[in-house]
Scaffold this motif. Structure first.
Motif, short mmCIF file in Angstrom:
data_model
loop_
_atom_site.label_atom_id
_atom_site.label_comp_id
_atom_site.label_asym_id
_atom_site.label_seq_id
_atom_site.Cartn_x
_atom_site.Cartn_y
_atom_site.Cartn_z
N ARG A 172 0.71 -1.26 0.32
CA ARG A 172 0.04 0.09 -0.08
C ARG A 172 0.93 1.12 0.02
N ALA A 173 2.13 1.32 0.73
CA ALA A 173 3.08 2.44 0.86
C ALA A 173 3.65 2.62 -0.60
N LEU A 174 3.71 1.55 -1.31
CA LEU A 174 4.55 1.74 -2.50
C LEU A 174 3.45 1.96 -3.87
N ILE A 175 2.31 2.11 -3.66
CA ILE A 175 1.31 2.19 -4.70
C ILE A 175 1.37 3.47 -5.53
N ASN A 176 1.75 4.60 -4.80
CA ASN A 176 2.00 5.77 -5.50
C ASN A 176 3.49 6.08 -5.89
N ASP A 177 4.25 5.06 -5.83
CA ASP A 177 5.67 5.23 -6.14
C ASP A 177 6.38 6.23 -5.56
N PRO A 178 6.31 6.30 -3.99
CA PRO A 178 6.96 7.44 -3.07
C PRO A 178 8.32 7.42 -3.40
N MET A 179 8.54 8.87 -3.21
CA MET A 179 9.90 9.07 -3.12
C MET A 179 10.68 8.94 -1.72
N LEU A 180 9.75 8.88 -0.68
CA LEU A 180 10.16 8.82 0.72
C LEU A 180 9.27 7.79 1.33
N VAL A 181 9.76 6.83 2.15
CA VAL A 181 8.95 6.03 2.80
C VAL A 181 9.55 5.97 4.16
N LEU A 182 8.45 6.31 5.14
CA LEU A 182 8.50 6.21 6.59
C LEU A 182 8.05 5.20 7.32
N ALA A 183 8.63 4.60 7.93
CA ALA A 183 8.28 3.11 8.64
C ALA A 183 8.37 3.51 10.25
N ASP A 184 7.47 2.98 10.73
CA ASP A 184 7.17 3.52 12.30
C ASP A 184 7.17 1.84 13.02
N GLU A 185 8.29 1.64 13.48
CA GLU A 185 8.37 0.12 14.16
C GLU A 185 7.73 -1.01 13.41
N PRO A 186 8.25 -1.09 11.98
CA PRO A 186 7.64 -2.10 11.19
C PRO A 186 7.79 -3.38 11.59
N THR A 187 8.58 -3.80 12.39
CA THR A 187 8.89 -5.08 12.77
C THR A 187 8.44 -5.40 14.35
N GLY A 188 7.79 -4.59 14.75
CA GLY A 188 7.66 -4.35 16.29
C GLY A 188 6.47 -5.48 16.67
N ASN A 189 5.59 -5.78 16.06
CA ASN A 189 4.58 -6.96 16.13
C ASN A 189 4.94 -8.43 15.63
N LEU A 190 6.22 -8.48 15.06
CA LEU A 190 6.28 -9.78 14.42
C LEU A 190 7.41 -10.59 15.08
N ASP A 191 7.33 -11.87 14.90
CA ASP A 191 8.23 -12.74 15.20
C ASP A 191 9.58 -12.24 14.68
N SER A 192 10.80 -13.09 14.98
CA SER A 192 12.10 -12.70 14.31
C SER A 192 12.13 -13.11 13.03
N GLN A 193 11.71 -14.15 12.56
CA GLN A 193 11.85 -14.49 11.23
C GLN A 193 11.17 -13.85 10.26
N THR A 194 9.95 -13.43 10.63
CA THR A 194 9.12 -12.66 9.76
C THR A 194 9.68 -11.18 9.73
N GLY A 195 10.01 -10.81 11.01
CA GLY A 195 10.68 -9.40 10.90
C GLY A 195 11.79 -9.34 10.20
N GLU A 196 12.53 -10.43 9.95
CA GLU A 196 13.88 -10.47 9.03
C GLU A 196 13.49 -10.22 7.51
N ASP A 197 12.13 -10.79 7.13
CA ASP A 197 11.83 -10.97 5.95
C ASP A 197 11.09 -9.49 5.63
N ILE A 198 10.60 -8.96 6.68
CA ILE A 198 10.20 -7.52 6.44
C ILE A 198 11.22 -6.53 6.07
N MET A 199 12.49 -6.96 6.85
CA MET A 199 13.58 -5.96 6.95
C MET A 199 14.09 -6.05 5.45
N GLU A 200 14.19 -7.22 4.84
CA GLU A 200 14.78 -7.64 3.58
C GLU A 200 13.77 -6.75 2.59
#
Length: 247
Positions: A172-200
């Protein structure tokens, strides 16, 4: 090792290009029923280059989220200047504000997906007030495929795991081809492996769409992979460290 420096020291690269984000003397105070005001941002200065990935770190309540909201024009400062891509953000209203927000992608810890909409419709939702020159549904499918959700376009959020919901939020954040992405604790609610995938996924945005990223995080592993780490405490920048170039 990184060295402590003045908060604005990381703003210009060797080629002298214009910073994608420039913040000057930014302050925001919240007044509550308590006797003491809450100083969310106090005289913050910093710049960042295009395609740079910056981590904001610090304890809860330090001002990280407030700074993201101010840069994203989701809140207004009491004083100071914010410029993005050379254009002033502070004080813009109406159509100019709407246009600016279209060029910024937001990824939040709690996903903020609409429960009655499918994954594809959640991705398309930011486009609903606007005319577009492309097929929205085709682009939503393309982005969902890119974040690993091929075939899940018709799934409701309740049928997706936490990691899958965060992938929808990134799409959803990418649908407008943003020049800037702001992410607020994007892995905070995820387990470690899923968090690693989101980081990638997040770090791949620079190569995939040329975006610059500011990521507020408590995760030291995520922060360590960013180009810079800006530490905030009590609304102030206390340290700005640039990771040494490798290779």
């Amino acid at each position: 090792m990184g060295d402590e420096s003045q908060p604005t020291s990381g703003g210009s690269d060797s080629e002298g290009d214009q910073p994608i984000v420039r913040v000057v003397d930014l302050s925001k105070t919240y007044h509550t029923d308590a006797s003491e005001p809450i100083y969310a941002c106090r005289n913050i200065d910093f710049e960042m280059r295009e395609r740079e990935i910056v981590a904001l770190t610090g304890p809860s309540g330090s001002g990280k989220s407030t700074l993201l909201h101010l840069i994203g024009a989701l809140d207004t400062p009491d004083s100071g200047v914010i410029e993005v891509a050379g254009e002033p953000v502070t004080g813009i209203k109406g159509r100019r504000l709407a246009e600016y927000r279209r060029r910024v992608g937001f990824v939040f810890q709690r996903f903020h997906l609409l429960p009655t909409l499918t994954a594809a419709d959640n991705v398309i939702a930011p486009l609903l007030p606007y005319k577009t020159s492309f097929d929205r549904r085709a682009k939503a499918k393309q982005i969902l495929d890119a974040v690993g959700l091929a075939g899940r376009e018709g799934s409701l959020p309740s049928k997706l795991s936490g990691g899958q919901q965060q992938r929808v939020a990134i799409a959803r954040a990418l649908i407008n081809d943003p020049m800037l992405v702001l992410a607020d604790e994007p892995t905070g609610n995820l387990d470690s492996q899923t968090g690693e995938d989101i980081m990638e996924l997040l770090f791949g945005l620079r190569e995939r769409v040329g975006a610059s990223l500011i990521i507020a995080t408590h995760d030291p592993g995520l922060a360590a992979r960013c180009d810079r780490v800006i530490q905030i405490r009590d609304g102030r920048v206390i340290k700005d460290t640039t990771r040494p170039a490798t290779g």
